[in-house]
Design a protein around this motif. Structure first.
Motif, PDB file in Angstrom:
ATOM      1  N   PRO A  51      41.948 -44.653-107.162  1.00 51.33           N
ATOM      2  CA  PRO A  51      41.092 -45.841-107.178  1.00 51.33           C
ATOM      3  C   PRO A  51      40.972 -46.466-105.792  1.00 51.33           C
ATOM      4  O   PRO A  51      41.984 -46.690-105.117  1.00 51.33           O
ATOM      5  N   GLY A  52      39.742 -46.756-105.386  1.00 47.96           N
ATOM      6  CA  GLY A  52      39.538 -47.512-104.152  1.00 47.96           C
ATOM      7  C   GLY A  52      39.746 -49.000-104.424  1.00 47.96           C
ATOM      8  O   GLY A  52      40.067 -49.413-105.550  1.00 47.96           O
ATOM      9  N   SER A  53      39.532 -49.805-103.378  1.00 46.29           N
ATOM     10  CA  SER A  53      39.853 -51.233-103.502  1.00 46.29           C
ATOM     11  C   SER A  53      39.160 -51.917-104.689  1.00 46.29           C
ATOM     12  O   SER A  53      39.796 -52.758-105.352  1.00 46.29           O
ATOM     13  N   PRO A  54      37.884 -51.586-105.043  1.00 48.65           N
ATOM     14  CA  PRO A  54      37.281 -52.297-106.181  1.00 48.65           C
ATOM     15  C   PRO A  54      38.054 -52.078-107.478  1.00 48.65           C
ATOM     16  O   PRO A  54      38.210 -52.996-108.279  1.00 48.65           O
ATOM     17  N   TRP A  55      38.570 -50.854-107.660  1.00 49.35           N
ATOM     18  CA  TRP A  55      39.278 -50.574-108.914  1.00 49.35           C
ATOM     19  C   TRP A  55      40.735 -51.031-108.871  1.00 49.35           C
ATOM     20  O   TRP A  55      41.320 -51.311-109.905  1.00 49.35           O
ATOM     21  N   PHE A  75      30.342 -55.518-101.523  1.00 46.71           N
ATOM     22  CA  PHE A  75      29.281 -55.179-100.573  1.00 46.71           C
ATOM     23  C   PHE A  75      29.474 -53.747-100.128  1.00 46.71           C
ATOM     24  O   PHE A  75      30.596 -53.341 -99.798  1.00 46.71           O
ATOM     25  N   GLU A  76      28.408 -52.967-100.130  1.00 44.58           N
ATOM     26  CA  GLU A  76      28.464 -51.592 -99.615  1.00 44.58           C
ATOM     27  C   GLU A  76      27.094 -51.261 -99.043  1.00 44.58           C
ATOM     28  O   GLU A  76      26.094 -51.311 -99.739  1.00 44.58           O
ATOM     29  N   LEU A  77      27.086 -50.915 -97.775  1.00 38.57           N
ATOM     30  CA  LEU A  77      25.815 -50.722 -97.059  1.00 38.57           C
ATOM     31  C   LEU A  77      25.280 -49.296 -97.154  1.00 38.57           C
ATOM     32  O   LEU A  77      24.071 -49.077 -97.105  1.00 38.57           O
ATOM     33  N   HIS A  78      26.172 -48.319 -97.277  1.00 40.30           N
ATOM     34  CA  HIS A  78      25.751 -46.913 -97.254  1.00 40.30           C
ATOM     35  C   HIS A  78      24.966 -46.589 -98.529  1.00 40.30           C
ATOM     36  O   HIS A  78      25.476 -46.785 -99.645  1.00 40.30           O
ATOM     37  N   LEU A  89      35.802 -44.995-106.658  1.00 42.06           N
ATOM     38  CA  LEU A  89      36.712 -44.049-107.302  1.00 42.06           C
ATOM     39  C   LEU A  89      36.565 -42.703-106.609  1.00 42.06           C
ATOM     40  O   LEU A  89      35.442 -42.289-106.286  1.00 42.06           O
ATOM     41  N   TYR A  90      37.678 -42.006-106.421  1.00 42.27           N
ATOM     42  CA  TYR A  90      37.652 -40.762-105.637  1.00 42.27           C
ATOM     43  C   TYR A  90      38.355 -39.638-106.387  1.00 42.27           C
ATOM     44  O   TYR A  90      39.388 -39.853-107.034  1.00 42.27           O
ATOM     45  N   ALA A  91      37.791 -38.424-106.265  1.00 43.13           N
ATOM     46  CA  ALA A  91      38.414 -37.236-106.870  1.00 43.13           C
ATOM     47  C   ALA A  91      39.271 -36.573-105.804  1.00 43.13           C
ATOM     48  O   ALA A  91      38.751 -36.100-104.786  1.00 43.13           O
ATOM     49  N   ASP A 136      34.887 -58.211-101.698  1.00 41.76           N
ATOM     50  CA  ASP A 136      35.277 -56.991-100.974  1.00 41.76           C
ATOM     51  C   ASP A 136      34.072 -56.644-100.088  1.00 41.76           C
ATOM     52  O   ASP A 136      33.046 -56.186-100.589  1.00 41.76           O
ATOM     53  N   THR A 137      34.193 -56.906 -98.789  1.00 38.31           N
ATOM     54  CA  THR A 137      33.005 -56.810 -97.918  1.00 38.31           C
ATOM     55  C   THR A 137      32.611 -55.374 -97.597  1.00 38.31           C
ATOM     56  O   THR A 137      31.491 -55.126 -97.153  1.00 38.31           O
ATOM     57  N   HIS A 138      33.523 -54.419 -97.781  1.00 37.08           N
ATOM     58  CA  HIS A 138      33.249 -53.003 -97.479  1.00 37.08           C
ATOM     59  C   HIS A 138      33.874 -52.180 -98.601  1.00 37.08           C
ATOM     60  O   HIS A 138      35.005 -51.704 -98.482  1.00 37.08           O
ATOM     61  N   PRO A 193      36.322 -52.621 -92.828  1.00 33.48           N
ATOM     62  CA  PRO A 193      35.218 -51.821 -92.278  1.00 33.48           C
ATOM     63  C   PRO A 193      35.699 -50.489 -91.709  1.00 33.48           C
ATOM     64  O   PRO A 193      36.897 -50.290 -91.504  1.00 33.48           O
ATOM     65  N   PRO A 194      34.768 -49.573 -91.414  1.00 38.48           N
ATOM     66  CA  PRO A 194      35.177 -48.269 -90.866  1.00 38.48           C
ATOM     67  C   PRO A 194      35.657 -48.330 -89.410  1.00 38.48           C
ATOM     68  O   PRO A 194      36.380 -47.441 -88.982  1.00 38.48           O
ATOM     69  N   TYR A 195      35.221 -49.302 -88.615  1.00 35.08           N
ATOM     70  CA  TYR A 195      35.568 -49.429 -87.189  1.00 35.08           C
ATOM     71  C   TYR A 195      35.109 -48.227 -86.373  1.00 35.08           C
ATOM     72  O   TYR A 195      35.637 -48.005 -85.280  1.00 35.08           O
ATOM     73  N   ASN A 233      23.964 -54.185-102.032  1.00 39.31           N
ATOM     74  CA  ASN A 233      23.712 -53.130-101.040  1.00 39.31           C
ATOM     75  C   ASN A 233      23.292 -53.831 -99.738  1.00 39.31           C
ATOM     76  O   ASN A 233      22.145 -53.750 -99.318  1.00 39.31           O
ATOM     77  N   GLN A 234      24.255 -54.553 -99.163  1.00 42.75           N
ATOM     78  CA  GLN A 234      23.976 -55.395 -97.987  1.00 42.75           C
ATOM     79  C   GLN A 234      25.144 -55.322 -97.018  1.00 42.75           C
ATOM     80  O   GLN A 234      26.232 -54.875 -97.376  1.00 42.75           O
ATOM     81  N   ASP A 235      24.910 -55.873 -95.832  1.00 41.94           N
ATOM     82  CA  ASP A 235      25.967 -56.000 -94.827  1.00 41.94           C
ATOM     83  C   ASP A 235      27.011 -57.022 -95.327  1.00 41.94           C
ATOM     84  O   ASP A 235      26.686 -58.198 -95.517  1.00 41.94           O
TER      85      ASP A 235
HETATM   86  N1  SAM Z   1      37.553 -50.806 -99.107  1.00 43.75           N
HETATM   87  C1  SAM Z   1      37.450 -49.423 -99.570  1.00 43.75           C
HETATM   88  C2  SAM Z   1      38.737 -49.026-100.246  1.00 43.75           C
HETATM   89  O1  SAM Z   1      39.804 -49.513 -99.837  1.00 43.75           O
HETATM   90  O2  SAM Z   1      38.689 -48.246-101.201  1.00 43.75           O
HETATM   91  C3  SAM Z   1      37.153 -48.468 -98.427  1.00 43.75           C
HETATM   92  C4  SAM Z   1      36.026 -48.880 -97.554  1.00 43.75           C
HETATM   93  S1  SAM Z   1      35.653 -47.794 -96.249  1.00 43.75           S
HETATM   94  C5  SAM Z   1      36.999 -48.004 -95.171  1.00 43.75           C
HETATM   95  C6  SAM Z   1      34.372 -48.683 -95.425  1.00 43.75           C
HETATM   96  C7  SAM Z   1      33.046 -48.716 -96.193  1.00 43.75           C
HETATM   97  O3  SAM Z   1      32.201 -49.698 -95.587  1.00 43.75           O
HETATM   98  C8  SAM Z   1      32.259 -47.417 -96.156  1.00 43.75           C
HETATM   99  O4  SAM Z   1      31.963 -47.023 -97.472  1.00 43.75           O
HETATM  100  C9  SAM Z   1      30.972 -47.764 -95.392  1.00 43.75           C
HETATM  101  O5  SAM Z   1      29.836 -47.105 -95.907  1.00 43.75           O
HETATM  102  C10 SAM Z   1      30.857 -49.248 -95.635  1.00 43.75           C
HETATM  103  N2  SAM Z   1      30.142 -50.034 -94.614  1.00 43.75           N
HETATM  104  C11 SAM Z   1      30.019 -49.800 -93.286  1.00 43.75           C
HETATM  105  N3  SAM Z   1      29.449 -50.860 -92.663  1.00 43.75           N
HETATM  106  C12 SAM Z   1      29.226 -51.799 -93.633  1.00 43.75           C
HETATM  107  C13 SAM Z   1      28.724 -53.137 -93.619  1.00 43.75           C
HETATM  108  N4  SAM Z   1      28.322 -53.726 -92.481  1.00 43.75           N
HETATM  109  N5  SAM Z   1      28.675 -53.814 -94.793  1.00 43.75           N
HETATM  110  C14 SAM Z   1      29.082 -53.243 -95.962  1.00 43.75           C
HETATM  111  N6  SAM Z   1      29.572 -51.991 -96.024  1.00 43.75           N
HETATM  112  C15 SAM Z   1      29.655 -51.280 -94.888  1.00 43.75           C
END
Ligand code: SAM
Length: 286
Positions: free
Chosen positions: A99-103, A118-121, A47-49, A40-42, A171-173, A147-149
């Motif tokens: 639940p977000g994608s990891p869960w 992967f999560e950069l923030h 988990l969200y409340a 899961d690259t992003h 990604p957030p786009y 904690n990487q790109d």
């Molecule tokens: N996939 C998640 C889900 O479905 O529950 C939601 C992810 S959210 C749309 C995008 C996430 O990517 C944000 O948390 C943001 O901090 C992170 N992010 C942004 N650029 C990134 C990068 N280059 N590599 C990894 N994470 C990144």
């Protein structure tokens, strides 16, 4: 760069589309004994409340999972499975956790399967780590958080040892270079392991890069692909807000197209905010 927080959007119409498809794929993978990996690259916070300040600020979940949650009567299997998953996070019957994608993935992982996140923030990754630690030893053994790109990091993981993999790219786009990075990452992943499954979420917005993305992905050298979109309303005159989104799949499970033929019309009706709600489904399967 770091303004995107998924908590504002958790459980909205885009998450309904993305997470119901993700669940279908992971369930399909789990039918065969051979272990699989999900990358899961992003990942987001995991988990969200929904009763927390962020989700409540916009109330986006009310017109997403909220409408699926409260539906009485039968619904297509793909959506029903997804609602059952969300129910398992809200056992007292009130919709408060999402639940977000990891869960979504972890819900179907067997002991031999693996999850790479992967999560950069910096704040999101701290929450993600804390959520994983609370989920118990098995989830921690199966999962590694970087904690990487994610666009870069995925390269080192492909092909996975068991040769059965799903790469989710979400990604957030906010930064328009994400569109280009998605195409590059998908192209690279195909070169490293052509039979792997890849899922890309993308927003439907007026930006030309967004409109071109599914076409650019279709032109890659792949034999099996599927593009599903869900639109809930007409675009706002000021262009703000997300009125629709899409999932582009490569090497999708053979039964996904049929499941979506059933589910998408229902989703478009159930989540419609005006008369412009709708869906599209295109695929090539060899
Ligand atoms: N996939 C998640 C889900 O479905 O529950 C939601 C992810 S959210 C749309 C995008 C996430 O990517 C944000 O948390 C943001 O901090 C992170 N992010 C942004 N650029 C990134 C990068 N280059 N590599 C990894 N994470 C990144």
């Amino acid at each position: 760069m770091f303004s995107y927080r998924h908590a504002f959007h958790a459980g909205n119409h885009a998450d309904v589309l993305k997470h119901s498809i993700l669940l279908h794929i992971v369930e399909y993978f789990a039918r065969k004994e051979t272990p699989f990996w999900v990358i899961d690259t992003h990942a987001g916070a995991g988990l969200y409340a929904l009763d927390g300040d962020w989700a409540n600020k916009r109330g986006e979940f009310e017109d997403g999972i909220g409408r699926v949650w409260s539906h009485q009567g039968p619904m297509p299997e793909l959506v029903d499975n997804y609602r059952e998953l969300i129910r398992s996070f809200n056992e007292d019957g009130s919709l408060r956790h999402y639940p977000g994608s990891p869960w979504v993935t972890l819900s179907r992982l067997r002991a031999s399967d693996r999850l790479r996140l992967f999560e950069l923030h910096p704040n999101e990754v701290d929450v993600l780590v804390a959520n994983l630690e609370e989920s118990g030893r098995r989830a921690m053994r199966q999962t590694t958080i970087f904690n990487q790109d994610g666009f870069e990091g995925v390269k080192a993981l492909l092909p996975v040892p068991s040769r059965r993999s799903l790469v989710l790219i979400d990604p957030p786009y906010e930064d328009k270079t994400d569109y280009r990075k998605v195409v590059t990452a998908v192209n690279d992943a195909i070169k490293r392991y052509a039979p792997g499954t890849i899922a890309v979420w993308y927003p439907i917005v007026s930006r030309v890069e967004a409109q071109e993305l599914p076409r650019r992905l279709q032109r890659l050298p792949v034999r099996n692909w599927l593009n599903a979109t869900l639109t809930v309303r007409s675009p706002a005159p000021d262009g703000r807000g997300l009125h629709g989104s899409g999932m582009f799949l490569i090497n999708q499970p053979w039964n996904l197209a049929a499941a979506l033929k059933d589910a998408l019309p229902w989703m478009a009706r159930q989540l419609a905010l005006d008369g412009k709600a709708g869906y599209t489904l295109d695929f090539q399967q060899e």
